[in-house]
Design an enzyme around this catalytic site. Structure first.
Site, PDB file in Angstrom:
ATOM      1  N   ARG A  58       2.902   6.473  11.838  1.00 40.66           N
ATOM      2  CA  ARG A  58       2.294   5.910  13.050  1.00 40.66           C
ATOM      3  C   ARG A  58       2.046   7.042  14.045  1.00 40.66           C
ATOM      4  NH1 ARG A  58       0.862   2.446  10.376  1.00 40.66           N
ATOM      5  NH2 ARG A  58       1.331   0.229  10.473  1.00 40.66           N
TER       6      ARG A  58
ATOM      7  N   HIS B 230      -7.707   5.822  10.227  1.00 44.16           N
ATOM      8  CA  HIS B 230      -6.610   5.136   9.539  1.00 44.16           C
ATOM      9  C   HIS B 230      -7.107   4.528   8.223  1.00 44.16           C
ATOM     10  CE1 HIS B 230      -2.805   2.457  10.177  1.00 44.16           C
ATOM     11  NE2 HIS B 230      -2.876   2.956   8.959  1.00 44.16           N
TER      12      HIS B 230
ATOM     13  N   GLN C  48      -5.545   2.682  18.307  1.00 47.58           N
ATOM     14  CA  GLN C  48      -6.678   2.610  17.384  1.00 47.58           C
ATOM     15  C   GLN C  48      -7.633   1.489  17.758  1.00 47.58           C
ATOM     16  OE1 GLN C  48      -4.088   4.382  13.642  1.00 47.58           O
ATOM     17  NE2 GLN C  48      -5.093   2.447  13.375  1.00 47.58           N
TER      18      GLN C  48
ATOM     19  N   ASN D 110       0.821  -1.221   0.000  1.00 45.62           N
ATOM     20  CA  ASN D 110       0.000   0.000   0.000  1.00 45.62           C
ATOM     21  C   ASN D 110       0.852   1.266   0.000  1.00 45.62           C
ATOM     22  OD1 ASN D 110       0.922  -0.149   2.605  1.00 45.62           O
ATOM     23  ND2 ASN D 110      -1.042  -0.650   3.519  1.00 45.62           N
TER      24      ASN D 110
END
Ligand code: NAD
Length: 364
Positions: free
Chosen positions: A257, A311, A286, A118
Site C-alpha cells: 500500500r 495499481h 488512488q 491475487n
C-alpha cells in the site's frame, strides 16, 4: 430489496476490447446476471470522490458495498455514519484498508475480502520489479526506444540479484510467495520482519531468517519488499528515519500500500541517490495525482531507479476471474446466512477477525 453498490474502475474501449476485464464498471465483476436472477438492485459506478459523487449518494441506503483496491471507494468513518443500511463491505481483491475498520467494527459491519485471490499475481510483480530495478531495465529500454546505443550509460547502474540480501517486511501469503520465488536466484540471504512468525517448515523450505528488530532488518538488506497490510501500525513505516537505517544504494519495492511510505521521504531518498531505486504499483491515494512525486523521481547516477506503474499487480486477468467469483460467493453466503470462509473475514461482529491488521487483543 437488497441494494448492492459497486465502486469499480471504468474500462471504456478496453472493456470492449477485452471482455475478461471483469473489474470494470462495464463488466461489473460478472455479477449482473446473479443480481437480476436474485432480485438485487445493483448500482455500479466509478464516481467516488466528493460529497456529490455517486458513491456518497448511493451509500446512504446500500446494504452491501463492493469495491476493489485498484479504484477504491474510501469508506471513511464519516461515510459509514451516513450508510444507515450497510451490513457488508466486500473487497474484490485483497487489502481492506480503504475501509475505516475501527468505524466498521463500531457499527458491526462485516468486512470481507477474497483472500488469496491475487497473491501469486502480486508476488510475480514483486520479482519483476526487483529485477527491473536491480538490472536497471527502464533507462536501458528508454535508450533503445530513443534510437540510442550507449552501454556504459546503463551498465553503470546494473547489478545481479545473486549475492544480495533480500528482505520482506510482512511474510504472509504474498511475502512468503515472494520468498519462494526468490530462492532460485541464489541471494546471499533471505530475511523477514513480521510479528507473526512463519511456520518452522515454511521458513526452512525457503531458507529465510527472521529479524525481530526493524532497524536491524532494514540495515541488513540490499533489497526490501513491503508485503504487509496498511493499518495504524504500518502507516508511514518507511520514512526519513527508517530509510536512514537502510544501506546506501538499496532498492525498495512496495506493492502493498502506498501509505506504508511517506511519499516525499521516498522521493527525496531516490532523488538524492540514498536509494538506488523504488518501484511498485500502489499509491497513497488512488488515482494518483498527475504531479505525484513518485511519477518523476529519479536516481541521480542512472536517471532511472523508478519502476512505478498504476495499481495493476493484483488485477491481472487471471486474478480478476478469481476475485470476481469470490466477491459473488461472499455476497451469496451473506444473503443465505451461510458462514463466510474464516480466512476471508477482516472484521465480523464488531471485532477484527484476522491477525494481519495489527497486534490487537480480543482477536479470534
Ligand atoms: P496476509 O494477511 O497473508 O499477510 C500480511 C502479513 O503482514 C501478515 O503475516 C502480518 O502479520 C504482517 N504484518 C502486519 N503488520 C505488520 C507489521 N507492523 N510489521 C510486519 N509485518 C506485519 O496478506 P497478503 O495476502 O500477503 O497481502 C498483504 C497486503 O498486500 C494486503 O493487505 C494488501 O495491502 C497488499 N496487496 C496488494 C495488491 C496489489 O495489487 N498491489 C494485491 C493484493 C494485496
Amino acid at each position: 430489496m437488497v441494494k448492492v453498490l459497486a465502486i469499480l474502475y471504468d474500462g471504456g474501449k478496453h472493456a470492449e476490447e477485452q471482455p475478461k476485464l471483469l473489474g470494470t464498471t462495464e463488466n461489473a465483476l460478472g455479477m449482473r446476471p446473479y443480481c437480476e436472477k436474485n432480485g438485487i438492485e445493483l448500482v455500479v459506478t466509478s464516481d467516488k470522490e466528493g460529497p456529490d459523487s455517486e458513491f456518497n449518494k448511493h451509500i446512504v441506503d446500500a446494504d452491501v458495498l463492493i469495491t476493489t483496491p485498484f479504484h477504491p471507494g474510501y469508506l471513511t468513518r464519516e461515510l459509514i455514519a451516513t450508510a444507515k443500511n450497510l451490513k457488508l463491505a466486500i473487497t474484490a481483491g485483497v487489502g481492506s484498508d480503504h475501509v475505516d475498520l475501527n468505524a466498521a467494527n463500531e457499527r458491526k459491519i462485516t468486512v470481507a475480502e477474497v483472500t488469496g485471490s491475487n497473491v501469486v499475481s502480486v508476488a510475480e510483480h514483486v520479482i519483476m520489479t526487483i529485477l527491473v530495478l536491480v538490472r536497471n531495465f527502464v533507462p536501458a529500454h528508454e535508450q533503445i526506444k530513443a534510437g540510442d546505443w550507449e552501454v556504459a550509460a546503463v551498465a553503470k547502474g546494473e547489478y545481479d540479484l545473486e549475492g544480495k540480501v533480500v528482505g520482506t517486511l510482512g511474510a504472509g501469503r504474498i511475502g512468503f510467495r515472494v520468498l519462494q520465488r526468490l530462492k532460485p536466484f541464489d541471494c546471499k540471504e533471505l530475511l523477514y520482519y513480521d510479528y507473526n512468525s512463519l511456520p518452522e517448515d515454511a521458513a526452512k523450505e525457503v531458507g529465510v531468517r527472521r529479524v525481530e528488530d526493524l532497524k536491524d532488518f532494514l540495515s541488513q538488506c540490499d533489497v526490501v519488499t513491503l508485503n504487509c497490510p496498511l493499518h495504524e501500525g504500518t502507516k508511514g513505516i518507511i520514512n526519513k528515519e527508517t530509510i536512514s537505517y537502510m544501506k546506501d544504494g538499496a532498492w525498495l519495492v512496495n506493492t502493498a500500500r502506498g501509505a506504508l511510505c511517506v511519499a516525499e521521504d521516498v522521493a527525496e531518498a531516490v532523488n538524492s541517490g540514498k536509494l538506488s531505486g523504488y518501484g511498485g504499483d500502489v499509491w497513497p491515494k488512488q488515482p494518483a495525482p498527475a504531479d505525484h512525486c513518485w511519477r518523476t523521481m529519479a536516481n541521480p547516477l542512472t536517471k532511472g531507479g523508478n519502476a512505478m506503474v498504476p495499481h495493476m499487480s493484483g488485477t491481472s486477468l487471471d486474478a480478476q476471474i478469481r476475485y470476481a467469483n469470490g466477491a459473488i460467493k461472499i455476497l451469496d453466503n451473506w444473503r443465505n446466512g451461510v458462514p463466510q470462509t474464516q480466512s476471508d473475514l477482516i472484521t465480523e461482529n464488531g471485532e477484527y477477525a484476522t491477525l494481519s491488521y495489527g497486534q490487537r487483543t480480543g482477536k479470534k
